[in-house]
Scaffold this active site. Sequence first.
Site, mmCIF file in Angstrom:
data_model
loop_
_atom_site.group_PDB
_atom_site.id
_atom_site.type_symbol
_atom_site.label_atom_id
_atom_site.label_comp_id
_atom_site.label_asym_id
_atom_site.label_seq_id
_atom_site.Cartn_x
_atom_site.Cartn_y
_atom_site.Cartn_z
ATOM 1 N N HIS A 110 39.230 31.469 44.452
ATOM 2 C CA HIS A 110 38.866 32.245 43.258
ATOM 3 C C HIS A 110 39.850 33.404 43.052
ATOM 4 C CE1 HIS A 110 35.726 34.257 40.571
ATOM 5 N NE2 HIS A 110 36.619 35.214 40.773
ATOM 6 N N GLU A 111 40.105 34.168 44.123
ATOM 7 C CA GLU A 111 40.981 35.351 43.980
ATOM 8 C C GLU A 111 42.417 34.943 43.675
ATOM 9 O OE1 GLU A 111 39.542 37.999 43.461
ATOM 10 O OE2 GLU A 111 37.623 37.335 44.272
ATOM 11 N N CYS A 147 32.229 36.802 38.712
ATOM 12 C CA CYS A 147 33.530 37.473 38.702
ATOM 13 C C CYS A 147 33.364 38.837 38.059
ATOM 14 C CB CYS A 147 34.528 36.624 37.917
ATOM 15 S SG CYS A 147 36.169 37.357 37.824
ATOM 16 N N HIS A 193 43.232 34.147 40.108
ATOM 17 C CA HIS A 193 43.513 35.307 39.253
ATOM 18 C C HIS A 193 45.018 35.577 39.168
ATOM 19 C CE1 HIS A 193 39.600 36.874 38.145
ATOM 20 N NE2 HIS A 193 39.165 36.830 39.400
HETATM 21 NI NI NI Z 1 37.140 37.024 39.848
#
Ligand code: NI
Length: 183
Positions: A144-145, A102, A148
């Site tokens: 994953h995104e 990341c 966030h």
């Molecule tokens: Ni990330």
Amino acid sequence: MAILKIARMGHPVLRRRADEVPDPTAPAIRALVADMVETLRDINGSGLAAPQVHIPLRVVIFHVPAHRAQADSLPRPEGMTALVNPVIEPLGDEREDGWEGCLSVPGMMGSVPRFRRIRYTGMTPEGARVEREADGFHARVVQHECDHLDGILYPQRMTDLSLLGFVEEMQKRFAEAAHADRD
Ligand code: NI
């Protein structure tokens, strides 16, 4: 266009829930996405979420390089995808472990369990509705995104923190393991 500064783990913008975008096609959102694309290309990453550039809005961009998607069975999206207000739905319970890094946790990598197959929806800054099914790497980068946007970094998804480490050290380990396999 501009290259934006990346927030690192510990910054409060990475821990909060990002806000919905009322108008995905607003000029300010298009400008943000253009800057995020330039930033991601500069740093050579797979994906970026707006909170990582200190903007607490539900906007992500990502791309799926061909060499990362070789094991995926569903088709890979071409080029860069930008999604505003994305929503993910897991398809089935199956999860698989995979290595992630990341831009907000520089120099490190870890093995993270993710849903193998998902459906996701969202709007593009051009006003088109996106609805796709994804598996493998494609599903992983979207999960994953989108994490966030909910204030979650990948180490928080890990179930075995012994598999979190510095990229340089982990790659040495992989090289040794590959060498051992050949012997
Ligand atoms: Ni990330």
